[in-house]
Design an enzyme around this catalytic site. Structure first.
Site, PDB file in Angstrom:
ATOM      1  N   ASP A 378      75.327 -80.714 -29.797  1.00 46.81           N
ATOM      2  CA  ASP A 378      76.651 -80.986 -30.357  1.00 46.81           C
ATOM      3  C   ASP A 378      77.591 -81.179 -29.169  1.00 46.81           C
ATOM      4  O   ASP A 378      77.401 -80.562 -28.119  1.00 46.81           O
ATOM      5  CB  ASP A 378      77.095 -79.800 -31.218  1.00 46.81           C
ATOM      6  CG  ASP A 378      78.514 -79.973 -31.719  1.00 46.81           C
ATOM      7  OD1 ASP A 378      78.782 -81.002 -32.358  1.00 46.81           O
ATOM      8  OD2 ASP A 378      79.355 -79.091 -31.448  1.00 46.81           O
ATOM      9  N   GLU A 412     106.850 -78.772 -22.460  1.00 46.10           N
ATOM     10  CA  GLU A 412     105.838 -78.155 -23.340  1.00 46.10           C
ATOM     11  C   GLU A 412     105.707 -76.648 -23.142  1.00 46.10           C
ATOM     12  O   GLU A 412     104.774 -76.021 -23.637  1.00 46.10           O
ATOM     13  CB  GLU A 412     104.471 -78.813 -23.076  1.00 46.10           C
ATOM     14  CG  GLU A 412     104.407 -80.289 -23.421  1.00 46.10           C
ATOM     15  CD  GLU A 412     104.224 -80.533 -24.904  1.00 46.10           C
ATOM     16  OE1 GLU A 412     104.477 -79.604 -25.707  1.00 46.10           O
ATOM     17  OE2 GLU A 412     103.828 -81.646 -25.269  1.00 46.10           O
ATOM     18  N   ARG A 413     106.665 -76.077 -22.421  1.00 44.17           N
ATOM     19  CA  ARG A 413     106.543 -74.677 -22.007  1.00 44.17           C
ATOM     20  C   ARG A 413     106.259 -73.726 -23.167  1.00 44.17           C
ATOM     21  O   ARG A 413     105.476 -72.788 -23.027  1.00 44.17           O
ATOM     22  CB  ARG A 413     107.817 -74.254 -21.279  1.00 44.17           C
ATOM     23  CG  ARG A 413     107.754 -72.836 -20.745  1.00 44.17           C
ATOM     24  CD  ARG A 413     108.941 -72.532 -19.867  1.00 44.17           C
ATOM     25  NE  ARG A 413     108.815 -71.218 -19.250  1.00 44.17           N
ATOM     26  CZ  ARG A 413     109.664 -70.742 -18.340  1.00 44.17           C
ATOM     27  NH1 ARG A 413     110.686 -71.488 -17.946  1.00 44.17           N
ATOM     28  NH2 ARG A 413     109.484 -69.547 -17.819  1.00 44.17           N
ATOM     29  N   VAL A 448     107.110 -85.142 -27.986  1.00 43.69           N
ATOM     30  CA  VAL A 448     108.312 -84.307 -27.942  1.00 43.69           C
ATOM     31  C   VAL A 448     109.367 -84.934 -27.042  1.00 43.69           C
ATOM     32  O   VAL A 448     109.067 -85.771 -26.181  1.00 43.69           O
ATOM     33  CB  VAL A 448     107.983 -82.881 -27.428  1.00 43.69           C
ATOM     34  CG1 VAL A 448     107.088 -82.140 -28.402  1.00 43.69           C
ATOM     35  CG2 VAL A 448     107.329 -82.941 -26.048  1.00 43.69           C
ATOM     36  N   ASP A 582      77.837 -75.812 -36.938  1.00 45.98           N
ATOM     37  CA  ASP A 582      76.619 -76.615 -36.935  1.00 45.98           C
ATOM     38  C   ASP A 582      75.469 -75.934 -37.672  1.00 45.98           C
ATOM     39  O   ASP A 582      74.313 -76.308 -37.496  1.00 45.98           O
ATOM     40  CB  ASP A 582      76.187 -76.884 -35.476  1.00 45.98           C
ATOM     41  CG  ASP A 582      77.277 -77.584 -34.685  1.00 45.98           C
ATOM     42  OD1 ASP A 582      77.825 -78.566 -35.196  1.00 45.98           O
ATOM     43  OD2 ASP A 582      77.595 -77.130 -33.579  1.00 45.98           O
TER      44      ASP A 582
END
Length: 693
Positions: A378, A412-413, A448, A582
């Site tokens: 996978d 993005e803090r 953003v 899986d």
């Protein structure tokens, strides 16, 4: 049909008289002796030692005084009877009991051969001693009967000691858990037995102490040595929110954690359970030995009787000679080695696997793994880390990588989005101090916007920056297309409505993935990647991993169908996955290999569970399988060869030509030594070391 977990004999479940349910599992036994041995192995081993000492103390004088006739009145034979009879009836009682149990079950076992052979020698000698006129030949065989029992018991003792070494891995695991835990109750630290720790208890572990149960860290910072569970040699840093595993060692600081799993639910207990179950599991190769053994004992008795009748009535050599062949055939043919050939190898193999962080749930998987022709991985979380990380930072003129990452990561803090987390993590790795964003605005599905140090930052998809009327230079457009072709996710960074760079994020390969794939291919095994991702991403990952064949855009519910298609091609297939998502594919494959993280390993769907997150253990598990099956085949060959080769000799085939007749005592020595040899050969597996380079 089931297998006696003690002696390895074939037991019919429907006719079995002796059975016992232990920890929710039913076990079947060929005799009460085996049942008692399984229930109380230490007591049985001690009793066996006493019986060996007792039988040797009487049988050795019996043997000596049979040739050196210096005993006073009464006659020498009476003394021999007095020495040999306690051995026959006390030390040999276990074989009479086993024979009676076999008769009740309408079958025959190894005890039948031993009891019949020694009883014939003892009974004949007793008649000669007290009714000398019945037989013309006045020789007695008390020494033969007594020594055979003593030597077989000695061989059994040596076998049990060797088996104890074989199951050492389980005992080592059991010894890992500390007996005492320090918990906080009523505001005070109290030391209590580890069995009394409850889920929810706050546990305190000081530096150098073992962690008693599984839990989640509440406070403290430390490094924990998890080598004894995961096999990972480098200590792992732990802080609030991290999971800890029972039986691992706290190295540096103090930790306070909340117990989440105790008793039988802990990782260590689940590992022990898996190993114990695997060590008594039947491998398919053992069916051959079981079927042969079920016909073998009656056939041997028939051969022994025919040998006796042939020499006595046809050969006319005499009763004593005929009796000797009868006893020798029964003793030499005792299939003890046949019964333990497979179980001992599986016991050592699974134990060795556990020591290396490889949990094999049964002999079936251990045997199948050596036949593998294809291994299917996978992608997400198995070949790759399962979480995005920054792979490329492309800047426009006048902007350096550090400044671009500073602006993007600051936006993005406080984000919980995987891409945002990847940007912040990359900045931390570079030691970049982030600023506090203002006027933050999330644009669903696109990115953003925010202000960082009075600069207006737009971070997200190409559509988002284009909506801000930001143009893309040819150089950046060319580079973006290259990164797209590599299957990476791109975040475009605009500063004050001017495009200043691109940050590429991707789910990266695990550090050992390429090496594992290469080793499997060198072993002649086809490696295939299976993923639900798009073809472009799948192709990029497969190319990096060195995998030629991949199956992309496969829905989770269709993964098992893809495995089935490979099996229809005639391939023996292993599926390597996380053991949860899986699960259907793991179950469909011939060998399901679940990548574990050291927690909930017993719940994984695979037949083989790899505790460490190291794909090279897939290679190691196949190598271990090959070595174990090789030992099983060696054991079975020598067990079969030994029985087939020596039965004719015991029956006296060589006597007319070379005057060679196998003495029953030597037959007993050979029979006992064959069992010890098989176990010793299996123990050589303990030297197994995976070859990963």
């Amino acid at each position: 049909m089931a297998k006696d977990p003690v002696c390895g004999m074939y037991v019919d479940e429907e006719k079995a008289v002796f059975k016992k349910e232990i920890r929710g599992r039913m076990y079947y036994f060929c005799s009460e002796t085996c049942l008692r041995t399984f229930e109380r192995p230490e007591i049985e081993l001690r009793n066996l030692k006493y019986l060996v000492a007792f039988s040797l103390a009487l049988s050795v004088p019996t043997f000596i005084f049979s040739f050196v006739k210096i005993l006073p009145i009464p006659p020498n034979n009476v003394w021999l009877f007095l020495f040999a009879t306690p051995v026959q009836l006390i030390a040999g009682w276990r074989y009479y009991k086993g024979t009676l149990d076999a008769i009740k079950s309408r079958t025959a076992n190894m005890d039948t051969l031993i009891a019949t052979g020694t009883s014939a020698a003892w009974l004949y000698s007793t008649i000669v001693t007290f009714s000398p006129g019945v037989f013309l030949d006045g020789e007695v065989y008390f020494d033969t009967a007594a020594l055979i029992i003593a030597l077989i018991l000695l061989g059994k003792l040596l076998e049990e000691i060797a088996k104890g070494k074989a199951s050492e891995a389980v005992r080592k695991l059991m010894d890992l858990q500390p007996p005492i835990a320090r918990v906080v109750r009523d505001g005070e630290e109290k030391e209590i037995p580890v069995e009394l720790v409850q889920v929810g208890d706050v546990v305190v572990v000081r530096p150098g102490e073992k962690i008693p149960v599984d839990g989640v860290v509440l406070s403290g910072n430390s490094t924990v040595d998890e080598k004894m569970i995961t096999g990972e040699s480098i200590p792992v840093e732990k802080q609030a929110g991290d999971e800890v595993i029972g039986a691992t060692i706290n190295k540096a600081g103090m930790l306070r954690f909340r117990a989440t799993k105790v008793g039988a639910d802990t990782t260590l207990s689940q590992i022990i359970k898996l190993v114990e179950e695997a060590q008594i599991a039947r491998a398919p190769i053992q069916r051959l030995a079981d079927v042969v053994a079920s016909y073998f004992v009656p056939a041997v008795i028939l051969i022994a009787v025919l040998s006796f009748l042939g020499w006595y009535f046809v050969g006319g050599i005499g009763f004593a000679f005929a009796l000797t062949t009868f006893i020798s055939v029964l003793i030499i043919a005792c299939p003890c080695a046949l019964g333990i050939a497979t179980p001992t190898a599986i016991m050592v193999g699974t134990g060795k696997g556990a020591e290396n962080g490889i949990l094999i749930k049964g002999g079936e998987y251990l045997e199948k793994a050596h036949k593998l022709q294809a291994v299917v991985f996978d992608k997400t979380g198995t070949l790759t880390r399962g979480e995005p990380s920054v792979t490329d930072i492309v800047t426009a003129r006048g902007m350096d990588e550090e400044e671009l990452l500073f602006l993007a990561a600051s936006v993005e803090r406080h984000s919980e989005h995987p891409i945002g987390l990847a940007l912040v993590e990359k900045a931390k790795e570079g030691g970049i101090e982030l600023a506090e964003p203002t006027d933050f605005e999330a644009v669903a599905g696109h990115g953003v916007k925010a202000k960082v140090e009075d600069k207006q930052i737009t971070l997200g998809t190409l559509k988002l920056v284009e909506d801000e009327h930001v143009s893309l230079s040819k150089d950046l457009e060319k580079r973006a297309n290259e990164l797209f072709d590599q299957g990476k996710t791109l975040s475009f960074v605009a500063v004050n409505k001017e495009l200043r760079g691109i940050i590429a994020v991707a789910d990266t390969l695990k550090s050992n993935a390429v090496e594992a794939v290469k080793r499997l291919q060198e072993m002649g095994i086809e490696v295939i990647m299976l993923t639900g991702d798009n073809k472009r991403t799948a192709e990029a990952i497969a190319r990096k991993a060195g995998i030629d064949r991949y199956l992309a855009e496969v829905l989770p519910e269709d993964k098992s169908k893809e495995i089935e298609k490979l099996q229809e091609e005639g391939k023996v297939v292993a599926m390597v996955g996380d053991g949860i998502n899986d699960a259907p594919a793991l179950a469909q494959s011939d060998v399901g290999i679940a990548i574990g993280s050291g927690t909930d390993v017993a719940l994984e769907a695979g037949g083989i569970v790899l505790i460490k997150d190291d794909l090279r253990d897939v290679v190691a598990s196949i190598q271990l399988s090959k070595q174990t099956v090789r030992k099983i085949k060696q054991n079975l060959f020598w067990a079969f060869f030994y029985n087939v080769a020596f039965i004719p000799v015991a029956a006296g085939v060589l006597y007319p030509f070379f005057k060679i007749l196998l003495n029953p005592v030597f037959a007993a020595v050979a029979m006992a030594s064959s069992s010890v040899t098989v176990v010793t050969n299996s123990l050589l597996l303990r030297r197994f070391t995976p070859t990963l380079e």
